[in-house]
Enzyme design. Structure first.
Site, short mmCIF file in Angstrom:
data_model
loop_
_atom_site.label_atom_id
_atom_site.label_comp_id
_atom_site.label_asym_id
_atom_site.label_seq_id
_atom_site.Cartn_x
_atom_site.Cartn_y
_atom_site.Cartn_z
N MET A 1 61.19 68.16 85.78
CA MET A 1 62.31 67.34 86.26
C MET A 1 62.93 68.03 87.47
O MET A 1 63.36 69.18 87.40
CB MET A 1 63.38 67.19 85.17
CG MET A 1 63.02 66.27 84.02
SD MET A 1 62.44 64.61 84.47
CE MET A 1 63.79 64.01 85.48
N MET B 1 62.99 60.35 77.09
CA MET B 1 64.22 61.16 77.19
C MET B 1 65.07 60.80 75.99
O MET B 1 66.12 60.15 76.10
CB MET B 1 64.93 60.87 78.52
CG MET B 1 64.19 61.50 79.70
SD MET B 1 64.64 60.73 81.26
CE MET B 1 63.54 59.35 81.25
N GLY C 1 61.07 56.35 91.87
CA GLY C 1 61.79 55.15 91.44
C GLY C 1 62.45 54.48 92.61
O GLY C 1 61.98 53.47 93.14
N HIS D 1 57.73 58.39 79.55
CA HIS D 1 58.57 59.59 79.57
C HIS D 1 59.73 59.38 78.62
O HIS D 1 60.64 58.60 78.91
CB HIS D 1 59.03 59.79 81.03
CG HIS D 1 59.98 60.93 81.24
ND1 HIS D 1 60.69 61.08 82.41
CD2 HIS D 1 60.33 61.97 80.46
CE1 HIS D 1 61.43 62.16 82.34
NE2 HIS D 1 61.25 62.72 81.16
N ASP E 1 60.58 55.11 81.89
CA ASP E 1 61.63 56.06 81.48
C ASP E 1 62.41 55.51 80.30
O ASP E 1 63.19 54.56 80.44
CB ASP E 1 62.58 56.29 82.66
CG ASP E 1 61.95 57.15 83.73
OD1 ASP E 1 61.45 58.24 83.38
OD2 ASP E 1 61.94 56.73 84.90
N GLY F 1 68.38 61.07 83.60
CA GLY F 1 69.36 60.08 83.16
C GLY F 1 69.50 58.92 84.13
O GLY F 1 69.76 57.81 83.72
N PHE F 2 69.32 59.21 85.41
CA PHE F 2 69.57 58.17 86.41
C PHE F 2 68.56 58.27 87.55
O PHE F 2 68.13 59.37 87.90
CB PHE F 2 70.98 58.31 86.98
CG PHE F 2 72.04 58.28 85.90
CD1 PHE F 2 72.50 57.05 85.41
CD2 PHE F 2 72.52 59.45 85.35
CE1 PHE F 2 73.44 57.01 84.40
CE2 PHE F 2 73.47 59.42 84.32
CZ PHE F 2 73.93 58.19 83.85
N GLY F 3 68.26 57.12 88.14
CA GLY F 3 67.46 57.12 89.35
C GLY F 3 68.34 57.42 90.55
O GLY F 3 69.58 57.44 90.44
N GLY F 4 67.72 57.65 91.68
CA GLY F 4 68.45 57.77 92.94
C GLY F 4 69.25 59.05 93.13
O GLY F 4 70.15 59.09 93.97
N MET G 1 65.26 56.03 77.60
CA MET G 1 66.50 56.82 77.45
C MET G 1 67.32 56.29 76.29
O MET G 1 67.47 55.07 76.13
CB MET G 1 67.33 56.70 78.73
CG MET G 1 66.60 57.14 79.97
SD MET G 1 67.67 56.94 81.40
CE MET G 1 66.60 57.57 82.69
N SER H 1 58.37 54.48 89.07
CA SER H 1 59.22 54.42 87.88
C SER H 1 59.96 53.09 87.87
O SER H 1 60.77 52.80 88.75
CB SER H 1 60.24 55.55 87.89
OG SER H 1 61.28 55.24 86.99
N ASP I 1 59.35 64.68 88.83
CA ASP I 1 60.14 63.47 88.61
C ASP I 1 61.59 63.68 89.05
O ASP I 1 62.29 64.53 88.50
CB ASP I 1 60.08 63.15 87.10
CG ASP I 1 60.71 61.82 86.73
OD1 ASP I 1 61.29 61.16 87.60
OD2 ASP I 1 60.59 61.45 85.55
N GLY I 2 62.01 62.90 90.03
CA GLY I 2 63.41 62.92 90.45
C GLY I 2 63.58 63.25 91.92
O GLY I 2 63.17 64.32 92.38
N GLY I 3 64.14 62.31 92.67
CA GLY I 3 64.45 62.57 94.08
C GLY I 3 63.23 62.68 94.99
O GLY I 3 63.31 63.27 96.06
N HIS J 1 55.13 54.52 85.60
CA HIS J 1 55.98 55.47 84.88
C HIS J 1 57.12 54.71 84.20
O HIS J 1 57.83 53.92 84.83
CB HIS J 1 56.55 56.47 85.90
CG HIS J 1 57.31 57.61 85.29
ND1 HIS J 1 56.71 58.73 84.76
CD2 HIS J 1 58.64 57.80 85.13
CE1 HIS J 1 57.63 59.57 84.32
NE2 HIS J 1 58.83 59.03 84.52
C1 DX5 Z 1 65.26 60.26 85.81
C2 DX5 Z 1 63.95 59.55 85.48
C3 DX5 Z 1 63.15 59.29 86.69
C4 DX5 Z 1 63.83 58.44 87.69
C5 DX5 Z 1 63.36 58.85 89.05
O1 DX5 Z 1 65.96 60.48 84.67
O2 DX5 Z 1 63.17 60.33 84.61
O3 DX5 Z 1 61.84 58.82 86.41
O4 DX5 Z 1 63.64 57.07 87.50
O5 DX5 Z 1 64.09 58.13 89.96
P1 DX5 Z 1 64.18 58.51 91.49
O6 DX5 Z 1 62.81 58.53 92.03
O7 DX5 Z 1 65.03 57.40 92.01
O8 DX5 Z 1 64.87 59.86 91.58
ZN ZN Z 2 60.80 59.85 84.34
#
Ligand code: DX5
Ligand code: ZN
Length: 226
Positions: free
Chosen positions: A142, A73, A202, A71, A40, A147-150, A42, A13, A180-182, A38
């Site tokens: 999800m 959002m 990501g 993706h 994202d 909304g956010f990475g990490g 937003m 991502s 997707d996520g974590g 990927h």
């Molecule tokens: C979250 C995004 C993800 C995000 C994943 O809202 O849809 O694609 O970038 O990030 P990580 O892998 O850091 O959780």
């Molecule tokens: Zn995503």
């Protein structure tokens, strides 16, 4: 349009990439072996963050041949389906929570010549996609609130992926499962074990350390089962 192949893929991502060096980051992850990117998108309404729109997707499309897994959002995604197709999106995923007429939206994505995906937030039940599963190319679970990475992986996602895999089997849908996520070295194998195919990462790819090493490490974990 040929269906997506059921295979295990890491989907880096670019949300966590260095936006000032996006071309370089994508070229590097591609050289390290990535086979999909990927993206994202937003809008600051559906999720509390703003990222980028079709302009960036188009720029990415100009520097890589890899399929663009886009993706959305965003609220009312129907307004932008054509714009993302024109920008080069190959897979277009909308959120069930953002679509009043989900069946119509999926049909339109397919008419436009893209693969259609539907994503579900952690609090949304799988029943939200049940009726449309046979027409889907991909379901995106999800495993954090978008909304956010990490962010930290939500453990109940594992059972949700398992149940979805059974639902897909039952209705003989060709839909891939994307998560997707974590996703990182500590979560990736349980997600694969539950039945996921595409693993979005990501922070684990573009965060600390070296992009190539990070990608290769995650990739190696898709090849070995513990
Ligand atoms: C979250 C995004 C993800 C995000 C994943 O809202 O849809 O694609 O970038 O990030 P990580 O892998 O850091 O959780
Ligand atoms: Zn995503």
């Amino acid at each position: 349009m040929s269906p997506l192949k059921k295979e295990l893929l890491i989907a880096p991502s670019i949300l966590s990439a260095n936006f000032a060096a996006l071309g370089d980051n994508i070229t590097r992850v591609e050289a390290a072996g990535a086979r999909i990117i990927h993206l994202d998108v937003m809008d600051g309404h559906f999720v509390p963050n703003i990222s980028f729109g079709p302009g960036v997707v188009k720029a990415v499309n100009g520097i890589t041949q890899l399929p663009l897994d886009t993706h959305l959002m965003i609220e009312k995604p129907d307004r932008y389906l054509e714009a993302f197709r024109d920008a080069g999106a190959d897979i277009l995923t909308v959120h069930a929570e953002a679509c009043t007429h989900l069946h119509r939206t999926i049909s339109r994505i397919k008419e436009l010549g893209m693969h259609a995906g539907v994503s579900l937030n952690p609090a949304t039940s799988l029943t939200a996609v049940e009726e449309v599963l046979p027409m889907l190319d991909l379901v995106l679970i999800m495993s954090v609130n978008p909304g956010f990475g990490g962010q930290q992986f939500i453990p109940s996602s594992i059972q949700k992926i398992r149940t979805l895999a059974m639902m897909i089997d039952d209705c003989r849908s060709g839909a891939m499962i994307e998560v997707d996520g974590g996703i990182d070295a500590s979560t990736i194998q349980s997600v694969i074990g539950a039945g996921a195919h595409y693993l979005v990462a990501g922070n684990a790819v573009f965060g600390n350390g070296n992009i190539e090493t990070n990608f290769s490490h995650l990739h190696s974990l898709t090849l070995t089962r513990t």
